[in-house]
Design an enzyme around this catalytic site. Structure first.
Site, short mmCIF file in Angstrom:
data_model
loop_
_atom_site.label_atom_id
_atom_site.label_comp_id
_atom_site.label_asym_id
_atom_site.label_seq_id
_atom_site.Cartn_x
_atom_site.Cartn_y
_atom_site.Cartn_z
N SER A 49 0.83 -1.20 0.00
CA SER A 49 0.00 0.00 0.00
C SER A 49 0.87 1.26 0.00
CB SER A 49 -0.91 -0.07 1.23
OG SER A 49 -2.09 0.59 0.94
N LYS A 91 4.37 1.91 -2.23
CA LYS A 91 4.92 3.10 -2.90
C LYS A 91 6.33 3.36 -2.33
CE LYS A 91 0.33 5.26 -2.07
NZ LYS A 91 -0.68 4.60 -2.82
N TRP A 105 -10.01 0.68 -5.82
CA TRP A 105 -9.45 1.98 -5.41
C TRP A 105 -8.00 2.13 -5.88
CZ3 TRP A 105 -10.48 6.68 -4.19
CH2 TRP A 105 -9.69 7.44 -3.35
N HIS A 161 -7.46 -5.34 -1.01
CA HIS A 161 -6.29 -4.52 -0.69
C HIS A 161 -5.49 -5.15 0.45
CE1 HIS A 161 -4.18 -0.73 -0.94
NE2 HIS A 161 -4.27 -0.56 0.37
C1 GCU Z 1 -5.38 5.02 1.24
C2 GCU Z 1 -4.69 5.78 0.15
C3 GCU Z 1 -3.89 4.86 -0.75
C4 GCU Z 1 -2.94 4.02 0.09
C5 GCU Z 1 -3.74 3.31 1.16
C6 GCU Z 1 -2.93 2.50 2.15
O1 GCU Z 1 -6.37 4.21 0.71
O2 GCU Z 1 -5.66 6.50 -0.57
O3 GCU Z 1 -3.16 5.58 -1.70
O4 GCU Z 1 -2.25 3.12 -0.71
O5 GCU Z 1 -4.45 4.25 1.93
O6 GCU Z 1 -1.80 2.85 2.46
O7 GCU Z 1 -3.51 1.52 2.64
#
Ligand code: GCU
Length: 431
Positions: A267, A271, A360, A413
Site C-alpha cells: 500500500s 509506494k 481503489w 487490498h
Molecule cells: C489510502 C490511500 C492509498 C494508500 C492506502 C494504504 O487508501 O488512498 O493511496 O495506498 O491508503 O496505504 O492503505
C-alpha cells in the site's frame, strides 16, 4: 428445465450479492471529488515517452539509458512526486542489543538493532529486527520488510523487545497490544534459506498530517524553516530513506549478503519500497504490493484514486513533495507517470502484486504501467510482459516470473498468505 432456470436465478442472485459487496469497496466521493470506476470513462491519454531524452534523442542502448535518460527521469520523479532527500547522516550509529539469539526452536539466529539516525541517541531511532537461517554456512540473501506495526506485534517470538507506535491521536505509545495488521510467518523465509528483517515505518516518520514535527524530516529543516520546500521529501521519501539506513546496517553484518537484499511493503509502503529501490541501487529487488496511485498505477488513467484524491491537503499531501499536488488538475501535462517509476528499477527484478477487487488502487493501471515500462527491461535483455500481453485474470501467475513481474490475486487490498509463497518463489529465482 425448471431446475436450470432455478439455478440460473440463483447464480444471478449470488452474482448480484457479490457485485453489491464489491461496490461497497469503492468509495464514490473522496476529498469532495468523484471517483470513477467505469472503464469507458477513464479518458484518453498519451504517456510521456520513456526511451527518448529530454532533448528528443531516441534511447537505443543501455549506456544511453543509464547515463542520460535514467538520471533525467530520476530527477523528474524526485522533483514532482517524492521530493529530494538528504544523504546518509555522518553521525549515525548502530546499537546491536540482541547480538544473535537462537529463535524458532533453533531454526533462526535473531538480532535486534537500534539504528540511531543522529548523534543524540534520545530521539530519532529505528529498531531493526533480523532473522538469519541457523543452517546457513555463508552470507544469506534477505527480505527487508517495512511494516505498519512494531515488530513484536507482527511476529510471534517471545524474545522481541516491545516497540513504540503512534496511536490515532498522534501520541507515541507502547506497542503492547495486538495490531489489526495480522501476523507474519517468518519461518517460511528461513525454510527457503532467506533471511528476514523488518522495521516499523513510524520509527522514521509518523504517518499523519503535520507528523513532520515528530519525524526525521524535522531534523533537516533549516533554522526558521517551518515546512519542507516544494521539491523536498514527503513522508514516503522519509520512510524510503529509513530503509536505506537499514541497509547501511545490513552492509556491516557478515551473515547477510547485502548485495542480495529484496524490499517488500504494501500500500503506501508499496509506494515506499518502489521509491527506495529506485533511489538506492544497492537494493537488488523490490516486491511492491498494492502500491496503487502514487505507486505503480498510471496516474493518467482516471480510475479509482487519482492524484487529485491522494494529494489533497486533507488527505495524503504530507506523504509527497508538495509539488505533486500541482498536477492534481492537469495530470495530462505532468512530465512523469508511473511507468517511469517502474522502468527506473530496470534491470533489477521488480514484482508488482495487486488485488482483483482492490478497485481503489486500480490493478489494471499497474498492469498497463508494467507493459509500458517493459521496453526498458527488454533493452537490458531482461524478461518482461510483451507489448500485446493480455491482463491476467485473478490468480493467473503467467506474468509473475519475469524480471519485471506482475501478479493479481483474487481479493482486495491486502497481501494474502499465498502471495508470500509466490514472493519466496520469485526471490529464489531472481535474488
Ligand atoms: C489510502 C490511500 C492509498 C494508500 C492506502 C494504504 O487508501 O488512498 O493511496 O495506498 O491508503 O496505504 O492503505
Amino acid at each position: 428445465m425448471k431446475i436450470n432456470l432455478l439455478l440460473a436465478a440463483l447464480i444471478c442472485v449470488c452474482a448480484d450479492a457479490i457485485a453489491q459487496q464489491q461496490a461497497a469497496n469503492r468509495p464514490t466521493v473522496v476529498a469532495g471529488f468523484a471517483v470513477n470506476y467505469a472503464e469507458d470513462s477513464v479518458g484518453t491519454y498519451t504517456l510521456p515517452a520513456l526511451l527518448k531524452t529530454s532533448d528528443g534523442k531516441p534511447v537505443t542502448t543501455t549506456k544511453q539509458w543509464t547515463e542520460k535518460r535514467r538520471p533525467e527521469l530520476l530527477q523528474l520523479v524526485e522533483q514532482n512526486q517524492f521530493g529530494k532527500m538528504p544523504p546518509r547522516p555522518n553521525d549515525m550509529t548502530f546499537h546491536v542489543f540482541d547480538k544473535g539469539t537462537p529463535a524458532f526452536n533453533g531454526k533462526a539466529i535473531r538480532k535486534q538493532i537500534t539504528v540511531y539516525f543522529k548523534k543524540d541517541t534520545s530521539g530519532h531511532k529505528m529498531n531493526l529486527l533480523i532473522y538469519i537461517p541457523a543452517a546457513a554456512t555463508k552470507p544469506v540473501p534477505l527480505l527487508l520488510n517495512i511494516s505498519f506495526a512494531a515488530y513484536n506485534q507482527i511476529i510471534d517470538d517471545p524474545g522481541l523487545r516491545v516497540g513504540e507506535i503512534w496511536n490515532k491521536e498522534g501520541k507515541k505509545i507502547k506497542a503492547d497490544k495486538p495490531t489489526p495488521f495480522g501476523k507474519l510467518n517468518v519461518e517460511q523465509f528461513l525454510d527457503a534459506g532467506i533471511g528476514f528483517a523488518t522495521v516499523y515505518y513510524g520509527d522514521i516518520e509518523p504517518d499523519f498530517k503535520d507528523g513532520i514535527q515528530y519525524g526525521i524530516r524535522k531534523t533537516y529543516l533549516k533554522p526558521g524553516q517551518a515546512e519542507t520546500a516544494t521539491d523536498e521529501w514527503g513522508a514516503i521519501a522519509a520512510w524510503s530513506w529509513g530503509l536505506s539506513r537499514a541497509l547501511d546496517y545490513l552492509e556491516t553484518d557478515r551473515q547477510v549478503d547485502a548485495k542480495r537484499v529484496a524490499l517488500q511493503g504494501a500500500s503506501r509502503l508499496g509506494k515506499t519500497v518502489l521509491w527506495a529501490g529506485v533511489r538506492d541501487p544497492r537494493f537488488k529487488m523490490v516486491i511492491a504490493s498494492i502500491s496503487g496511485e502514487g505507486g505503480a498505477a498510471l496516474s493518467r488513467r482516471n480510475y479509482g484514486e487519482t492524484i487529485r484524491h491522494i494529494s489533497d491537503p486533507s488527505r495524503y499531501l504530507y506523504q509527497f513533495a508538495p509539488n505533486y499536488h500541482s498536477w492534481a488538475d492537469k495530470v495530462n501535462s505532468m512530465p512523469i507517470d508511473a511507468h517511469m517509476l517502474v522502468a527506473l528499477m530496470a534491470p533489477r527484478p521488480l514484482l508488482l502484486q495487486t488485488g482483483s477487487t482492490d478497485y481503489w488502487s486500480d490493478p489494471k493501471g499497474e498492469f498497463l504501467s508494467v507493459v509500458a515500462a517493459a521496453p526498458v527491461y527488454r533493452l537490458f535483455g531482461e524478461t518482461a510482459p510483451a507489448a500485446n500481453a493480455a491482463m491476467p485474470v485473478a490468480g493467473d501467475t503467467s506474468l509473475l516470473m519475469n524480471h519485471l513481474g506482475y501478479y493479481m490475486h483474487e481479493g482486495g487490498h491486502t497481501v494474502l498468505p499465498e502471495d508470500w509463497k509466490l514472493f519466496i518463489g520469485y526471490m529464489q529465482k531472481y535474488l
